[in-house]
Structure formats: structure tokens, C-alpha cells
Design an enzyme around this catalytic site. Structure first.
Site, PDB file in Angstrom:
ATOM      1  N   ASN A 158      -4.153 -36.853  39.169  1.00 25.58           N
ATOM      2  CA  ASN A 158      -3.114 -38.121  39.309  1.00 25.58           C
ATOM      3  C   ASN A 158      -3.149 -38.947  40.170  1.00 25.58           C
ATOM      4  OD1 ASN A 158      -3.130 -35.778  42.017  1.00 25.58           O
ATOM      5  ND2 ASN A 158      -2.190 -37.455  42.244  1.00 25.58           N
TER       6      ASN A 158
ATOM      7  N   ASP B 176       2.539 -36.662  39.912  1.00 22.13           N
ATOM      8  CA  ASP B 176       1.635 -36.166  40.543  1.00 22.13           C
ATOM      9  C   ASP B 176       1.090 -34.811  39.364  1.00 22.13           C
ATOM     10  OD1 ASP B 176      -0.777 -34.371  41.672  1.00 22.13           O
ATOM     11  OD2 ASP B 176       0.529 -33.347  42.339  1.00 22.13           O
TER      12      ASP B 176
ATOM     13  N   GLU C 261      -3.601 -37.094  47.214  1.00 23.19           N
ATOM     14  CA  GLU C 261      -2.654 -37.371  47.764  1.00 23.19           C
ATOM     15  C   GLU C 261      -2.578 -37.725  48.641  1.00 23.19           C
ATOM     16  OE1 GLU C 261      -2.987 -34.838  45.652  1.00 23.19           O
ATOM     17  OE2 GLU C 261      -1.260 -35.414  44.480  1.00 23.19           O
TER      18      GLU C 261
HETATM   19 CA    CA Z   1      -2.460 -33.954  42.937  1.00 20.18          CA
END
Ligand code: CA
Length: 684
Positions: free
Chosen positions: A256, A301, A175
């Protein structure tokens, strides 16, 4: 001590006494064959002993038990060895992770587990060190730095895995614009043996001189477009890595994209390998063998980092060596692990981003609107996952998988133009609020919050269908353990720890753990008696980012809980400590300052301070004093507790603007509480 080697691990299936590796055996079924505690007598299961931990952050660890010693890793990557029957401490190890590293962790400072090999215990520290400890003393034998670029916010929360004198670990941070990879070290010396990058790097820099070079140039590289390397690309292997002793093969569960948004990351083109894939590599060299990508062009994600469980299943009259995974995207996959070919896949949770899997190509049949290109869309499941890291279990006796499943939809949109903040939260997706009219919201929905649910799902992986389920009022419940006594154990987000009948889901036993239980339970035998153990302590990504599932309280410290039949021990009585009162400042702030503070708050603060675990800033004792506030936000006065200085991101004036915004919010909260005396403070 910890005399665990390849033959012992390969025989572990028949050894019910110990719990030798993260998933008990190499197959990671989390099935204990022990049956002394069973569906007939589990009502007599009681606490045998417990150990209080030293902090209230999320506890995610699966303990190991080896020859009468229980080893645990706790939040902040600390390790303890205790006598498994009495809880007497043998040693403890604190890697002294700098507190400020916490702001690099997307999802709390938990640690999911350790590995044992030939007298050593291995732990991955949050700050990226792979550390080998002497199992007898807890002293450091060696420490290796796994991080390839210290300007990037890499962390480790996953459990290392060991095989053939190698210990392997991945990282977290997708992220926060990192590039994923896995590193294998020599268990004796700590020297790097191989490294496998999961996504291509900046093409202008040439090859990485890593085990993945060939796979990047021949397989993955051509599936990317745009300038992904500026945002890291993602693909962190932050949880599941499984060694297959039957095929001498290693599986990596890849995460992701970074950023999430495929249009920003890769100009909306290509599959973006090996994001959201299971990659099989040679365990000795790290060289690529095969991959299966569950979510091509990942944009939600949808990690494939979730637990991988190996088994031999009878499918169509033939025994098949399979790999099972229930990743975030909501499909339950059964793969042939010899070839990586898809055997079957079915939705195990409600979903509206795909309508099924095309069995010819193995690719999802997507619903175009779910890519939120032109309007927001409520996606089922979301980046929270229909299943997260909480371990599932598989009972060869019932043939069922026990899955901590969730329904937590989120509305994906392009509401705010993407602004890149190096090393901070960079998803290029705006998650926005929903109304019943938002595309993707099921017809007839009146209460959006009621869409969030959690349940224990018993799943038949051969028939690909549900056997039974137990509903909880809240998602983010615990990992599961299946046993030979026809039992399944699972904790819940509100502090219950339960035993169910494995064949039909009847609830047989409950325990009040006094804090949410997320971690995977284990079972072992010591002194002729069977025990069940679990770490309690609420937190993790939902604990950090969403309001508490129960009373709004200051969460208690975590605990290791160990049970046996007629154990006789009792926890002290528990009274939740309410959160402190709102503490607005008497200072006045300009409207423009408050407005700017609001934007900064949602960019830098809200990801950690709107949930159950970290302090609600509206109640911060520093809020009412400009100097105290600055000492925390700019000077890092609370760094040891995990609140790093934000001086690299915000100026002192901006910190003051944030104070202005939160102070206004604290006044609002004060007003609400005055109107409803005794009511718990609402999350904001
Ligand atoms: Ca993630």
C-alpha cells in the site's frame, strides 16, 4: 544438510516427501501430493509430537522439511532445526533482535518463513538483517544489512526466496512512512546483486543507481504528484515474492501507499505505480518487465502483497500459464504471466468500493463515495483485507483454490486533520466507529459487529466462482494446505485445527490447538509415514489491534504441532489464564492532563495495546506508580520484551498524562467488573 539447488527445486513437484520452499515448490501452490492421510482415514490423525516455543507472540511461519529435518522460524525471527520424526532439537538460532524494534512492526513480530539453498538456511530478521545459517550447525555464515536508511522504521517479517544462487527479500513499514524495495543477495557471499525500488524517491536527489532506475523514470515516476517522498510513498514488498522457473521471471507483490490517504500522498492525482501492483522483473538483474496494478490511486491499504500462485490452467480450451492472486481489495485475479495481461477478475468477497473490473483496461470500476472525500464511508473490504498474508493453496486435483477469506469492513474518514509523526503510524486516514446510518453500511444492518466474519472459501479460478465455503465466527483464521488425499487443512483464530474434504468442504477432523492457528500448514513424509505440521500461536495485525476472538486471557506460548495417523501424543490439559485485574493509580490527575493523555494514548499506545496479544495497560503493574511507569515509557525498562522507550516521541510529563488517562480507564473497568462479577474484561 539442506542440499537444495535449482534442479531439485524445479523437480520438487514430484517430491512429496519434502517441503523445500515457502510454498513447497516454486509454483507456491501449497499442494502436497501425499495421500497416505486421506478423506477415508483422517479421523485417525493424532498428534505425533509437539514442541513448545519460547514466547506468546504471533506464529506465522511455514516450516521447511528437507531430508528428515524440519526447520522452523518463529516470532522474533528465531530459527530451529528438529528431527522431523521425533522433534529432537538439532540446533537453534536466535538473531537477538533488539526488543525495541517491535514498535517499528505494524503487525506483530512474526516471521513467515525461511529458505534453503546449498547447505544454508536463510532468515530475514525483524531488524532488517538477511542472515545465512549453516544448515548443519545453525551458525551464521553471513549477515547483510538490507536497510537503506536506519532513521526509518524498516522491518522484515516475510520469507526470503532463493533461485539461481540469489536470495531475495523485501521489507515492511508502509504504515510508518517508509519507501519500499526488494534486495537480492549472492547466496554464497551475501553481496548485494540488485535492488528494485517500488516507488519513486525524492526527485531532487536524482536516480537511486538501482535496478529500478529505468522503470522509475519511464513508467512509475510520472504517475505521482505532490510531495509523496516526505512520507516515504510506501510500496513495501513484505510478503509474496515468487520465482517462475518456466519463464525465468520474478514476481514482486507490492504493498500500500504511505500514507494510505491518496489526497495527502499524491494530491489525489495519478495511479502511483507500483503501489498495489504485481511487478515482474528479470531475476538476474532486477530489471523491470511488466506490471499489473490492481488498485490505481490506492487509498485504503489495499496491498497486492498477498500470495501469488503459479499454475497452468485450461482456459477457453487452451493451457495458459497463469498467476493467481486474491489481494486485500477483494477481487480474485488470474493473469497471463507471460505478458502480465489480465485474463479474468471477479469479486471473491463482498465489496462496495468497486462494482467490477473493466476488462478493456483491467482497471476497477470504482464507487466514488468509497474515496471518503466528503463523508465517512464503510469500505468492504478494508485494509485488514478480504485476504491477508495467511497462505492460500491450490489443488491441481480439484482445480480449486482454498482461500482464508475475511469480511472486516472499516469506516474511512477525514475526521482528524493529518499530523505527521516521523517514524510512527502515519496513514492520514481516521478510522471511525459506524452506525447503521453510516454511508457504506449495508441496508438493514442492526449489529455492526456482526459484519466481521471469516470463512474458508473454495474458489474455482477458471469459472471465477465459489465452489463451497466454511464459515467461522471470527476472521483472522489460518493459512491452508491442500493434499492428494482430497483434504484441506486450516486452523482458526480460536484454536481449532481442521481437515475438510477438498472437493465438497465436509468437515472430517478437528484438533484443539489451545491457541489461535494462523500459519500455513505443511505435509511431508519421513520414515515411510506422512505427517502434517503447523505452528500455533495467535497474533499478527488483528491479534495486536483487536480484542481476542475467544476468552480474554493471557495468551499461551506458541507451539509446533506435528500429526500422523495414530500418532498417540496428547497436549497437556489447558486452562486459560485470565488477564490480571485493573490496577488504577491512587494519584489524582487534572482533567486537562487526562484529556491530553487520551490523545497521546491513541497516537502512540493503542495500536498495540488494545488487542489480544500485548498487555492491556489498564492492568499494568506499572500503572499505579509514577516512577515505575516512567522507567518503562521513558527509560525503556521493558525493551527486551518489545516495549521500547518512547522518549523520542513523548516527554516525561506527557508519559504521566498517558498514565492519568489509562488510570481513569482502569477505574472504569474495575467498576464494570464489579457490576458483572466473573465477566471477562472487555477490550477497549
Ligand atoms: Ca499495510
Amino acid at each position: 544438510m539442506a542440499a537444495v539447488d535449482q534442479p531439485r527445486l524445479e523437480r520438487a513437484d514430484g517430491d512429496g516427501a519434502d517441503w523445500l520452499s515457502y510454498g513447497r515448490t516454486y509454483l507456491e501452490q501449497r499442494f502436497s501430493p501425499l495421500d497416505q492421510i486421506n478423506d477415508g482415514n483422517v479421523g485417525k490423525l493424532q498428534l505425533a509430537w509437539w514442541r513448545d516455543l519460547d514466547n506468546a507472540r504471533g506464529q506465522e511461519g511455514t516450516p521447511l522439511v528437507i531430508d528428515g529435518v524440519i526447520y522452523i522460524s518463529t516470532a522474533w525471527s528465531k530459527v530451529m532445526a528438529l528431527d522431523a520424526r521425533t522433534g529432537k532439537l538439532r540446533w537453534r538460532y536466535d538473531p537477538q533482535v533488539r526488543g525495541g524494534v517491535a514498535v517499528h512492526a505494524c503487525c506483530d513480530v512474526g516471521n513467515r518463513g525461511i529458505a534453503a539453498w546449498k547447505g544454508k538456511i536463510f532468515v530475514g530478521a525483524l531488524d532488517g538483517r538477511m542472515i545465512a545459517l549453516d544448515a548443519k550447525t545453525g551458525l551464521v555464515k553471513w549477515s547483510a544489512d538490507t536497510i537503506v536508511d536506519h532513521s526509518m522504521p524498516y522491518t522484515i517479517t516475510g520469507a526470503p526466496r532463493v533461485f539461481r544462487d540469489k536470495v531475495v527479500i523485501g521489507n515492511s513499514g508502509a504504515e510508518l512512512d517508509v519507501r519500499g524495495y526488494v534486495s537480492a543477495y549472492d547466496t554464497e557471499t551475501g553481496k548485494l546483486v540488485w535492488r528494485f525500488f517500488t516507488v519513486p524517491g525524492d526527485p531532487s536527489k536524482g536516480p537511486d543507481h538501482a535496478a529500478s532506475d529505468e522503470a522509475m523514470s519511464k513508467v512509475a515516476g510520472k504517475t505521482w504528484s505532490g510531495e509523496w517522498w516526505k512520507y516515504g510513498g510506501g510500496g513495501t514488498v513484505w510478503d509474496s515474492i515468487v520465482y517462475d522457473p518456466e519463464l525465468n521471471q520474478l514476481y514482486l507483490g507490492v504493498g500500500n501507499g504511505s500514507p494510505w490517504n491518496y489526497r495527502v500522498r499524491s494530491a489525489g492525482k495519478g495511479d502511483n505505480l507500483f503501489l498495489s501492483s504485481i511487478v515482474a522483473v528479470d531475476p538476474d538483474t532486477g530489471r523491470y518487465r511488466w506490471h499489473y496494478q490492481s488498485t490505481p490511486g490506492e487509498t485504503w491499504d489495499f496491498t497486492a502483497t498477498q500470495q501469488m500462485t503459479l499454475a497452468t490452467l485450461n482456459i477457453g480450451g487452451h493451457p495458459r500459464k497463469v498467476l493467481m492472486q486474491a489481494p486485500k481489495n477483494g477481487f480474485f485475479y488470474v493473469l497471463d504471466r507471460e505478458t502480465g495481461k489480465l485474463i479474468s477478475a471477479k469479486a471473491y468477497a463482498p465489496m462496495n468500493w468497486a462494482t467490477g473490473i473493466d476488462m478493456k483496461t483491467g482497471r476497477p470500476i470504482e464507487v466514488p463515495a468509497a474515496r471518503f472525500a466528503t463523508s465517512p464511508y464503510m469500505v468492504f473490504p478494508s485494509g485488514i483485507g478480504a485476504h491477508a498474508w495467511q497462505p492460500m493453496s491450490f489443488s491441481p486435483k480439484t482445480g480449486l483454490v482454498y482461500l482464508p477469506a475475511m469480511q472486516v469492513p472499516l469506516v474511512y474518514s477525514n475526521a482528524n486533520p493529518f499530523e505527521f509523526h516521523k517514524g510512527r503510524w502515519n496513514t492520514a486516514v481516521s478510522l471511525v466507529g459506524a452506525t447503521p446510518a453510516t454511508p457504506g453500511v449495508p441496508a438493514g444492518t442492526k449489529d455492526i459487529a456482526s459484519l466481521n466474519q471469516g470463512y474458508l472459501l473454495a474458489w474455482d479460478p477458471v469459472a471465477q466462482k465459489e465452489a463451497w465455503r466454511v464459515r467461522y465466527g471470527h476472521p483472522w483464521n489460518g493459512g491452508t494446505l491442500a493434499t492428494g488425499g482430497n483434504l484441506v487443512f486450516q486452523g482458526d483464530s480460536k484454536g481449532g485445527f481442521h481437515a475438510y474434504r477438498a472437493d465438497n468442504g465436509a468437515r472430517l477432523w478437528d484438533f484443539d490447538a489451545q491457541t489461535g492457528v494462523m500459519a500455513g500448514p505443511i505435509s511431508f513424509k519421513a520414515g515411510g509415514e506422512q505427517y502434517v505440521a503447523v505452528l500455533a500461536g495467535y497474533g499478527g495485525s488483528m491479534g495486536v489491534a483487536t480484542p481476542p476472538p475467544g476468552p480474554d486471557q493471557v495468551y499461551p506460548n506458541g507451539r509446533l504441532l506435528v500429526f500422523k495417523l495414530d500418532g498417540g501424543a496428547k497436549l497437556p490439559t489447558f486452562t486459560p489464564t485470565p488477564r490480571p485485574a485493573p490496577n488504577p493509580s491512587a494519584d489524582s490527575f487534572e482533567p486537562a492532563q487526562i484529556k491530553s493523555g487520551e490523545g497521546l494514548y491513541f497516537t502512540y499506545c493503542s495500536i498495540c495495546h488494545r488487542g489480544a496479544i500485548m498487555p492491556d495497560l489498564r492492568t499494568s503493574s506499572a500503572l499505579s506508580h509514577a516512577a515505575a511507569w516512567k522507567s518503562v515509557v521513558i527509560d525503556g525498562a521493558l525493551e527486551e520484551q518489545g516495549m521500547a522507550s518512547f522518549r523520542d516521541y513523548v516527554s516525561p510529563q506527557q508519559a504521566e498524562a498517558i498514565r492519568g488517562y489509562i488510570s481513569g480507564q482502569a477505574k472504569l473497568l474495575e467498576g464494570q467488573q464489579a457490576l458483572a462479577p466473573g465477566a471477562p474484561a472487555a477490550g477497549h
